[in-house]
Design a protein around this motif. Structure first.
Motif, mmCIF file in Angstrom:
data_model
loop_
_atom_site.group_PDB
_atom_site.id
_atom_site.type_symbol
_atom_site.label_atom_id
_atom_site.label_comp_id
_atom_site.label_asym_id
_atom_site.label_seq_id
_atom_site.Cartn_x
_atom_site.Cartn_y
_atom_site.Cartn_z
ATOM 1 N N LEU A 171 1.101 -1.021 0.288
ATOM 2 C CA LEU A 171 0.174 0.051 0.094
ATOM 3 C C LEU A 171 0.844 1.324 0.254
ATOM 4 O O LEU A 171 2.068 0.654 0.335
ATOM 5 N N ALA A 172 -0.229 2.305 -0.683
ATOM 6 C CA ALA A 172 1.342 3.655 -0.148
ATOM 7 C C ALA A 172 0.375 4.700 -0.983
ATOM 8 O O ALA A 172 -0.977 4.391 -0.939
ATOM 9 N N HIS A 173 0.404 6.029 -0.691
ATOM 10 C CA HIS A 173 -0.059 6.592 -0.602
ATOM 11 C C HIS A 173 0.997 7.913 -1.335
ATOM 12 O O HIS A 173 1.868 7.771 -1.051
ATOM 13 N N GLY A 174 0.717 8.470 -2.399
ATOM 14 C CA GLY A 174 2.056 9.821 -2.860
ATOM 15 C C GLY A 174 0.641 10.702 -3.646
ATOM 16 O O GLY A 174 -0.612 10.878 -3.481
ATOM 17 N N GLN A 175 1.649 11.467 -4.673
ATOM 18 C CA GLN A 175 1.144 12.348 -5.616
ATOM 19 C C GLN A 175 0.770 12.118 -7.199
ATOM 20 O O GLN A 175 2.136 11.258 -7.680
ATOM 21 N N LEU A 176 0.168 11.983 -7.497
ATOM 22 C CA LEU A 176 0.130 11.676 -9.077
ATOM 23 C C LEU A 176 -0.316 12.457 -10.105
ATOM 24 O O LEU A 176 -1.599 13.501 -10.118
ATOM 25 N N GLU A 177 0.595 13.329 -10.748
ATOM 26 C CA GLU A 177 0.815 14.418 -11.270
ATOM 27 C C GLU A 177 0.100 15.752 -9.826
ATOM 28 O O GLU A 177 -1.172 15.995 -10.622
ATOM 29 N N GLY A 178 -0.100 16.146 -9.011
ATOM 30 C CA GLY A 178 -0.332 16.619 -8.076
ATOM 31 C C GLY A 178 -1.399 16.021 -7.665
ATOM 32 O O GLY A 178 -1.548 16.933 -6.297
ATOM 33 N N GLN A 179 -1.773 15.326 -7.977
ATOM 34 C CA GLN A 179 -2.901 14.189 -6.857
ATOM 35 C C GLN A 179 -2.821 13.318 -5.774
ATOM 36 O O GLN A 179 -2.110 12.673 -6.523
ATOM 37 N N ALA A 180 -3.760 13.668 -5.074
ATOM 38 C CA ALA A 180 -3.398 12.472 -3.551
ATOM 39 C C ALA A 180 -3.946 11.587 -4.173
ATOM 40 O O ALA A 180 -5.364 11.218 -4.981
ATOM 41 N N VAL A 181 -3.185 10.268 -4.215
ATOM 42 C CA VAL A 181 -3.930 9.242 -4.886
ATOM 43 C C VAL A 181 -3.489 8.254 -3.643
ATOM 44 O O VAL A 181 -2.285 7.762 -3.090
ATOM 45 N N THR A 182 -4.432 6.927 -3.571
ATOM 46 C CA THR A 182 -3.648 5.804 -2.830
ATOM 47 C C THR A 182 -3.551 4.427 -3.716
ATOM 48 O O THR A 182 -5.005 4.185 -4.088
ATOM 49 N N VAL A 183 -2.760 3.878 -3.341
ATOM 50 C CA VAL A 183 -2.462 2.960 -4.010
ATOM 51 C C VAL A 183 -2.546 1.215 -3.674
ATOM 52 O O VAL A 183 -1.379 1.454 -2.491
ATOM 53 N N PRO A 188 4.549 2.023 -19.846
ATOM 54 C CA PRO A 188 4.515 3.695 -19.936
ATOM 55 C C PRO A 188 3.930 4.771 -19.784
ATOM 56 O O PRO A 188 4.225 5.612 -19.994
ATOM 57 N N GLN A 189 2.674 4.659 -20.432
ATOM 58 C CA GLN A 189 0.887 5.416 -20.505
ATOM 59 C C GLN A 189 0.385 5.546 -19.643
ATOM 60 O O GLN A 189 -0.878 5.904 -19.774
ATOM 61 N N GLN A 190 1.033 4.414 -18.621
ATOM 62 C CA GLN A 190 -0.049 4.296 -17.792
ATOM 63 C C GLN A 190 0.241 5.559 -16.283
ATOM 64 O O GLN A 190 -1.737 6.208 -15.583
ATOM 65 N N ARG A 191 0.880 6.084 -16.392
ATOM 66 C CA ARG A 191 1.298 7.921 -14.941
ATOM 67 C C ARG A 191 0.167 8.180 -16.106
ATOM 68 O O ARG A 191 -0.651 9.391 -15.322
ATOM 69 N N ALA A 192 0.494 8.744 -17.531
ATOM 70 C CA ALA A 192 -0.562 9.629 -17.590
ATOM 71 C C ALA A 192 -2.090 9.754 -17.345
ATOM 72 O O ALA A 192 -2.876 9.721 -17.744
ATOM 73 N N THR A 193 -2.619 7.741 -18.409
ATOM 74 C CA THR A 193 -4.228 8.112 -18.298
ATOM 75 C C THR A 193 -4.835 8.121 -16.895
ATOM 76 O O THR A 193 -5.617 8.274 -16.986
ATOM 77 N N LEU A 194 -3.575 7.479 -15.815
ATOM 78 C CA LEU A 194 -4.757 6.714 -14.636
ATOM 79 C C LEU A 194 -4.416 9.164 -13.862
ATOM 80 O O LEU A 194 -5.036 8.939 -13.497
ATOM 81 N N ALA A 195 -3.579 9.454 -13.917
ATOM 82 C CA ALA A 195 -3.490 11.220 -13.795
ATOM 83 C C ALA A 195 -5.052 12.158 -14.537
ATOM 84 O O ALA A 195 -5.583 12.895 -13.592
ATOM 85 N N ARG A 196 -5.193 11.173 -15.666
ATOM 86 C CA ARG A 196 -6.539 12.121 -16.659
ATOM 87 C C ARG A 196 -7.602 10.972 -16.361
ATOM 88 O O ARG A 196 -8.683 12.172 -15.426
ATOM 89 N N LEU A 197 -7.556 9.956 -16.047
ATOM 90 C CA LEU A 197 -9.241 9.649 -15.244
ATOM 91 C C LEU A 197 -9.230 9.672 -14.079
ATOM 92 O O LEU A 197 -10.321 10.521 -13.476
ATOM 93 N N CYS A 198 -8.249 10.096 -13.292
ATOM 94 C CA CYS A 198 -8.676 10.587 -11.214
ATOM 95 C C CYS A 198 -8.656 11.965 -12.006
ATOM 96 O O CYS A 198 -9.807 12.272 -10.744
ATOM 97 N N ARG A 199 -8.548 12.869 -12.649
ATOM 98 C CA ARG A 199 -8.849 14.293 -12.329
ATOM 99 C C ARG A 199 -10.601 13.895 -13.164
ATOM 100 O O ARG A 199 -11.493 15.031 -12.547
ATOM 101 N N LEU A 231 -12.486 12.002 -12.601
ATOM 102 C CA LEU A 231 -13.719 11.741 -11.770
ATOM 103 C C LEU A 231 -14.514 12.105 -10.149
ATOM 104 O O LEU A 231 -14.618 11.970 -10.339
ATOM 105 N N MET A 232 -13.028 12.547 -10.150
ATOM 106 C CA MET A 232 -12.870 13.885 -9.295
ATOM 107 C C MET A 232 -13.107 15.184 -9.493
ATOM 108 O O MET A 232 -13.430 15.566 -8.253
ATOM 109 N N ARG A 233 -13.208 15.221 -10.412
ATOM 110 C CA ARG A 233 -13.660 16.659 -11.023
ATOM 111 C C ARG A 233 -12.647 17.423 -10.755
ATOM 112 O O ARG A 233 -13.352 18.975 -9.947
ATOM 113 N N GLU A 234 -11.843 17.368 -10.711
ATOM 114 C CA GLU A 234 -9.975 18.639 -10.881
ATOM 115 C C GLU A 234 -9.419 19.046 -12.162
ATOM 116 O O GLU A 234 -9.953 18.447 -13.113
ATOM 117 N N PRO A 235 -9.553 20.493 -11.600
ATOM 118 C CA PRO A 235 -8.904 21.439 -12.908
ATOM 119 C C PRO A 235 -7.387 20.437 -13.529
ATOM 120 O O PRO A 235 -7.261 19.999 -13.201
#
Length: 296
Positions: free
Chosen positions: A111-123, A265-276, A278-282
């Protein structure tokens, strides 16, 4: 015996002999291509030529996902080590010690907690190298603890699954993790927080039959095997030849069980976009070009 062995002193022989590490080159299981291990690690364990996704450790995956490779590893609840006092060829407690020494992890889920393109995520990352990524009490408690932490911190919860199913050495205690993790998913959904599943190779058995198939969005790595029973067992049961690529990520995407097949290699950008989304973040503002920064 050659003249080097007979004449040259041992110290000089050690200088003449060049030892080559066993893991200097890695062979692609799909294409047979030999890849320098440093190049393979730099490409997140994806073979550059064939695109074959080789296994990657939990810590390496987390470092590649999080901003600047930094994250806080969350502790998992402690559980009884061997509730059934199980023994086959060797004792179950000895198997656990071997796997902990090999992987450096307490159990199959990290388990980990961190920032994904500036967004807090739990992984959560399930590691197939630890007892086949099997779902036991420790893994189940870790997943529940991760979802609870996501609710408390109001973050999306992302899980990378890799498993052969429930852990046979824990019997019914392992099977009970299926409904328990399902209840935790319902709590996450009641909190209106995103739950994203990334299927890696392989994701099978009770893991597929519980939390792995309950995500809001399902991503998968190319070529990942995803299913409940094995293809050979299904063929023997229905006595029919299965379609080409059955239970592979691409096949499941065509048939609606997977939303996206995303190379590592594309998962980081894809997951960051999906989190934004779903969380309705700009979307974060782009960094100014060097010329603009100098002018300012």
């Amino acid at each position: 015996m050659n003249w080097i062995a007979n004449v040259v002193p041992p110290k000089i022989r050690s200088l003449l002999r060049r030892e080559t590490p066993d893991n200097l080159w890695v062979k692609c299981p799909e294409s047979g291509q030999l890849v320098f291990h440093k190049d393979l690690e730099a490409n997140l364990m994806v073979v550059p030529g064939s695109g074959y996704h080789m296994p990657i450790g939990a810590k390496a995956r987390l470092a590649a996902l999080m901003d600047e490779g930094l994250y806080e590893e969350l502790p998992a609840p402690e559980v009884p080590a061997d509730p059934l006092k199980f023994r086959d060829v060797k004792r179950y407690v000895d198997r656990l010690k071997e796997n902990r020494l090999k992987t450096g992890a307490y159990d199959a889920v990290t388990l980990a907690h961190g920032q994904l393109e500036g967004q807090a995520v739990t992984v959560a990352v399930q590691d197939f190298a630890f007892q086949g990524g099997s779902l036991g009490m420790a893994a189940g408690e870790a997943i529940i603890a991760g979802m609870t932490a996501a609710i408390e911190r109001r973050t999306p919860f992302i899980i990378f699954t890799a498993s052969g199913g429930a852990r046979m050495q824990e019997g019914m205690f392992a099977l009970m993790q299926m409904p328990r993790t399902t209840v935790a998913v319902r709590r996450l959904r009641a909190a209106r927080l995103p739950y994203i599943v990334v299927f890696t190779n392989p994701t099978t058995g009770g893991v597929t039959a519980s939390y792995a198939m309950l995500g809001d969005i399902h991503l998968a790595e190319p070529g990942a095997v995803i299913g409940f029973a094995g293809a050979r067992v299904i063929e023997q049961t229905i006595r029919e030849r299965l379609p080409e690529g059955f239970q592979r990520a691409e096949y499941l995407k065509v048939h609606g069980m997977v939303d996206m097949v995303v190379p590592r290699p594309q998962q980081r950008a894809t997951l960051a976009r999906l989190c934004r989304l779903l969380m309705r973040e700009p979307r974060p503002a782009p960094e100014p070009a060097p010329e603009q920064a100098a002018a300012a």
